[in-house]
Structure formats: C-alpha cells, structure tokens
Design an enzyme around this catalytic site. Structure first.
Site, mmCIF file in Angstrom:
data_model
loop_
_atom_site.group_PDB
_atom_site.id
_atom_site.type_symbol
_atom_site.label_atom_id
_atom_site.label_comp_id
_atom_site.label_asym_id
_atom_site.label_seq_id
_atom_site.Cartn_x
_atom_site.Cartn_y
_atom_site.Cartn_z
ATOM 1 N N TRP A 188 0.881 -1.313 0.011
ATOM 2 C CA TRP A 188 -0.036 0.087 0.044
ATOM 3 C C TRP A 188 0.855 1.094 0.067
ATOM 4 C CZ3 TRP A 188 -0.269 4.097 3.685
ATOM 5 C CH2 TRP A 188 -1.219 5.022 3.597
ATOM 6 N N GLU A 229 -2.948 -2.884 -2.685
ATOM 7 C CA GLU A 229 -3.948 -2.507 -2.044
ATOM 8 C C GLU A 229 -4.361 -1.038 -2.518
ATOM 9 O OE1 GLU A 229 -3.469 -2.084 2.175
ATOM 10 O OE2 GLU A 229 -5.543 -1.150 2.651
ATOM 11 N N LYS A 231 -7.026 2.472 -2.946
ATOM 12 C CA LYS A 231 -7.593 3.423 -1.605
ATOM 13 C C LYS A 231 -8.245 4.582 -2.572
ATOM 14 C CE LYS A 231 -6.584 6.088 2.535
ATOM 15 N NZ LYS A 231 -5.831 5.866 3.720
ATOM 16 N N ASP A 262 -9.543 -3.385 1.060
ATOM 17 C CA ASP A 262 -9.730 -2.653 2.444
ATOM 18 C C ASP A 262 -11.162 -2.115 2.456
ATOM 19 O OD1 ASP A 262 -10.047 -0.488 4.608
ATOM 20 O OD2 ASP A 262 -7.521 -0.956 4.972
ATOM 21 N N HIS A 265 -11.673 1.700 2.091
ATOM 22 C CA HIS A 265 -11.292 2.221 1.122
ATOM 23 C C HIS A 265 -12.005 2.641 -0.150
ATOM 24 C CE1 HIS A 265 -6.944 1.363 2.303
ATOM 25 N NE2 HIS A 265 -7.453 1.925 3.157
ATOM 26 N N HIS A 289 -8.853 -6.269 4.090
ATOM 27 C CA HIS A 289 -8.447 -5.651 5.308
ATOM 28 C C HIS A 289 -9.477 -5.307 5.968
ATOM 29 C CE1 HIS A 289 -3.818 -3.933 4.865
ATOM 30 N NE2 HIS A 289 -4.072 -5.186 5.005
ATOM 31 N N ASP A 297 -12.004 6.721 5.948
ATOM 32 C CA ASP A 297 -11.437 5.584 6.360
ATOM 33 C C ASP A 297 -10.682 5.763 7.761
ATOM 34 O OD1 ASP A 297 -9.624 3.128 5.877
ATOM 35 O OD2 ASP A 297 -8.064 4.541 5.137
ATOM 36 N N ASP A 299 -10.471 3.742 10.202
ATOM 37 C CA ASP A 299 -9.957 2.572 10.893
ATOM 38 C C ASP A 299 -10.372 2.336 12.351
ATOM 39 O OD1 ASP A 299 -8.171 1.272 8.785
ATOM 40 O OD2 ASP A 299 -7.488 3.504 8.816
ATOM 41 N N ASP A 329 -7.153 -4.409 9.917
ATOM 42 C CA ASP A 329 -6.396 -2.984 9.747
ATOM 43 C C ASP A 329 -7.040 -2.098 10.431
ATOM 44 O OD1 ASP A 329 -5.064 -1.070 8.842
ATOM 45 O OD2 ASP A 329 -5.465 -0.949 6.711
HETATM 46 C C1 RNT Z 1 -4.033 2.758 4.544
HETATM 47 C C2 RNT Z 1 -4.047 1.363 4.241
HETATM 48 C C3 RNT Z 1 -2.966 0.384 5.113
HETATM 49 C C4 RNT Z 1 -2.586 0.908 6.260
HETATM 50 C C5 RNT Z 1 -1.468 -0.076 6.651
HETATM 51 C C6 RNT Z 1 -0.888 0.609 8.126
HETATM 52 O O1 RNT Z 1 -5.164 3.484 4.190
HETATM 53 O O2 RNT Z 1 -5.419 0.905 4.861
HETATM 54 O O3 RNT Z 1 -3.359 -1.106 4.938
HETATM 55 O O4 RNT Z 1 -3.490 0.967 7.195
HETATM 56 O O5 RNT Z 1 -0.635 -0.329 5.779
HETATM 57 ZN ZN ZN Z 2 -5.573 -1.464 4.728
#
Ligand code: RNT
Ligand code: ZN
Length: 421
Positions: A188, A229, A231, A262, A265, A289, A297, A299, A329
């Site tokens: 990523w 990955e 986004k 993810d 994302h 993720h 995003d 998290d 994640d």
């Molecule tokens: C960032 C991505 C990625 C990170 C990690 C820390 O938006 O989701 O996966 O969260 O690499």
């Molecule tokens: Zn991620």
C-alpha cells in the site's frame, strides 16, 4: 449447573435448532477453527514502529487518541500480542510492517533493510507458533514528503522505494521459508495529492513502471505472495490517489497477483461485499483488510456490523473461504489497545461463524426454484437462531474467556502491565 455446563447445554440446544434448518454446527465449528486471521501489529502502538518511533505518522492515515499503555518497545509489543493471542479462540497470524523491524543492533534505512532485521520476530513467531505476513512501509519517512513514492516524478525517489519494496519481498520469502507458512506481502502506498492534479496519467504510469520493476524478481509462491491495496483517498490527499481501485484491479489481473480490498477504502455507500463475486471471476486469491470506516477511512475497531457480515457471507456463498486471506486493519489509540484487538478479531470471527451458520443449501434451493418469499423468510429466521450459544461453545472448546469475561481479563492486564508503562 456451573458456567461451562450451561454453555455446553445451551450449545446442545442450539445444535438441535440449527439442525432443524439443515445446518450442522459441529461441522461449522471445524471449519471456523481453520480460519487464521492475520492480526496487524500496528494496533499495539498506533502505527509508530521501531525504526523511528518519534517520526510521526504520515501518508494520509491517522491514529487518534492517547490512551495510556501503548507499546514502546519490541518486547512490549510482543508481550501485548501474546496476551491477545491467549484470549482468542483458534490459531492466528501476525502481519508486520517494515518499520517494526528489530533495529537494536543498528539502524538501516528503508532501502537497506534485510532479513536479519526480522530475525528476532521470526524466532519469536516460531516459539509462539504463528505465521507471519508482511507489509512494506512507504510512509512516515522524509523520502515520502512530496506526497509521492513509487510514482514520484523524481527517479531518485522512485528508485529508493523500488529498492525498499524489493527487499520487503525478499524478507517475506525469508519469513515464509523460516516459518514454513507462506507470507503474504501487501503493498500500500500513500501517493496522491491534496488538490487538482494535472499529471494524473504520468504518476500512474510511473507507479506501473515501478511495480513492474519490483515484481521482476520471481519468488517461490510457496514462500510468499504479492498483494496490492487500492484506496479512494486519504487525509491531505483528497483530490487524487494514484493507487486507485481501477488501477490496482487492472494491475492485479494483468500480473496475476492478489488484490487487497480494505473495507474502508471505498465510497461510504459502496459495498465491498458485492465486489467479492465480481473480482473472483478474474483473480484467484484475495486479501482483505477488515476494518470499520466511520464517514471516512477512520480505521475504527471492527464490530459485528452489516458490512462485515455481508463480506463473509459473500465469501462463503462464493465458496472461496480457502481463497481469502483475512487481515485486520484498525488503529484506535483512544481505548485499551489490547481490548481493541480482542473486540475486532472476535467480531471478524463471529461474522465468519454467522455466515457459516446460514442455511445456504436451502436458501440456494429456494432461490433456484424462484421461491423468493421463502428465501427472504428463511434469511430472516436464520438471524434469530441462537448463534451466541455456538460462539460461546467455540470459546469454551478453546479454553479462552467466554463472552463478557474478556472485560475482566483486559482490565487485569491493564492494571498489571499497561498502567505500569
Ligand atoms: C492505509 C491502508 C494500509 C494501512 C497500513 C498501516 O489506508 O489501509 O493498509 O492501514 O498499511
Ligand atoms: Zn488497509
């Protein structure tokens, strides 16, 4: 009746009820037992890492909060993770980021890291019996300050990061070999721009060129596998993200590598679950993720919400449970971090269990006969079956705290360990 007897008894009743809709709970628990979740190391310390913990997190991602007890050293992170694994039913994995290397014998910049910087992690993983996955780190570094890394206009910057990711693939293969379990390496990058960007094509062409260079070296698929990955946007990178979904979907298909989806994302109303059956038509294996975006995003800690449930339903209905790699994640610094892992990992496991407990054969039969009322009715009734009794029994079988008993466990660890930091 003591607590274990109650859990046992409730399970027996639940087993009967599920059998009534054609679901064999014993068989389901055997499947669940084999699902290893890759815990992300970065919830231990808010994505600081051990390369330069004071550098500050960059790249459009943020951990907010300053709850006490964050891991400050490798030992503390490992102790926390050991505690976490001891409270989870089943055998799981650990996903390491490159900045979590062991640099106690001497620092190495990102373009100089080697397997030796991860040897102590590998030895630890051997002792506690887990597999490792890996992630290159292309953020929180001065050479990412322009906002671009692999797609930077400056070839010197691009080459620096190409070298980093090449080394990360070698490190992944080393981990896979040492631990005899394939290591998934996820790429990523934070590349993008706050505002309108004219060179969108140029940056994406550079990203493609850099990735091609990175993947030139073929690696043994038994030792490591590549994932990319995508986004939608990040904080400070709102207008343009180089590694978008279309970019990486195309790239993963073209290169026959994994795509990492993810949940945070995509546009907030976009359902990642619906991508499963589409993407699997073109890609053999996926990485997820699992996270919880709130408005962006963000998290947040994974909970048992509709999207996570739908994701695992789609995976199981596509018959692809053995073709997915499940990573977590999230990085919440506002609550007990160990507790965050337990809530999030268990929520993902519960979602998998719920999906496995669906009367899928019967539902398919109704659907194929055009009995759509019956399909919807059974889906609704399945929601009211005693899944909690099955989950509790799974935890009991694994000798880990059942239900809210985890709260006390975490409080004890906080009192005895975290509060002393
Ligand atoms: C960032 C991505 C990625 C990170 C990690 C820390 O938006 O989701 O996966 O969260 O690499
Ligand atoms: Zn991620």
């Amino acid at each position: 009746m003591n607590k274990s007897e109650m859990i046992q008894k409730s399970y027996e009743l639940a087993r009967e009820q599920y059998a009534g809709i054609g679901v064999n709970t014993d068989a389901v628990l055997q499947i669940l037992d084999k699902v290893a979740i890759s815990l992300h190391c970065w919830q231990t310390d808010d994505v600081s890492g051990f390369e330069n913990p004071d550098a500050g997190l960059s790249g459009g991602i943020q951990a907010t909060g300053n709850y006490p007890g964050k891991a400050r050293t490798i030992e503390e992170a490992r102790a926390d993770l050991e505690k976490v694994y001891s409270l989870l039913p089943g055998k799981h994995r650990l996903s390491l980021h490159a900045i979590y290397g062991d640099f106690r014998q001497g620092k190495a910049d990102r373009d100089k890291i080697e397997p030796k910087h991860f040897e102590s992690w590998v030895n630890w993983a051997k002792i506690i019996g887990i597999g490792l996955d890996f992630n290159c780190t292309l953020f929180s570094h001065p050479k990412a300050d322009s906002g671009y890394t692999l797609s930077d206009l400056n070839p010197g910057i691009r080459n620096f990061w190409v070298e980093h990711v090449r080394r990360c693939r070698d490190i992944s293969a080393y981990m896979g070999r040492a631990l005899r379990t394939r290591c998934v390496h996820n790429i990523w990058i934070p590349d993008g721009s706050k505002d309108l960007t004219v060179n969108r094509f140029k940056h994406r062409a550079y990203l493609k060129e850099s990735l091609d260079k990175i993947l030139e070296k073929s690696q043994d698929p038994a030792l490591m596998a590549d994932a990319v990955e995508a986004k939608l946007f990040g904080i400070g990178i709102e207008a343009y993200t180089v590694g978008s979904h279309e970019f990486y979907l195309g790239y993963a298909v073209a290169k026959k590598i994994m795509l990492c989806l993810d949940i945070g994302h995509f546009h907030p109303t976009e359902q990642v679950s619906d991508k499963v059956s589409a993407v699997f038509q073109f890609i053999d294996e996926l990485l997820f993720h699992v996270t919880r975006p709130i408005r962006w995003d963000s998290d947040h800690v994974v909970t048992l919400n509709d999207e996570v449930r739908a994701l695992f339903e789609e995976i199981i209905w596509a018959d692809k449970l053995d073709k997915v790699n499940i990573g977590l994640d999230f990085f919440d610094a506002s609550i007990n971090r160990i507790g965050a892992y337990i809530i999030g990992t268990r929520a993902a496991q519960k979602a998998i269990l719920l999906a496995l407990l669906n009367p899928t054969d019967k539902l398919r039969e109704y659907e194929e006969n055009g009995q759509n009322f019956e399909r919807l009715a059974l889906l609704e009734e399945a929601k009211a079956k005693p899944f909690g009794a099955v989950w509790d029994y799974f935890c009991l079988q694994h000798d880990v705290p059942v239900g809210e008993a985890i709260i006390n466990e975490i409080q004890q660890y906080e009192k005895n360990v975290l509060n002393k930091r």
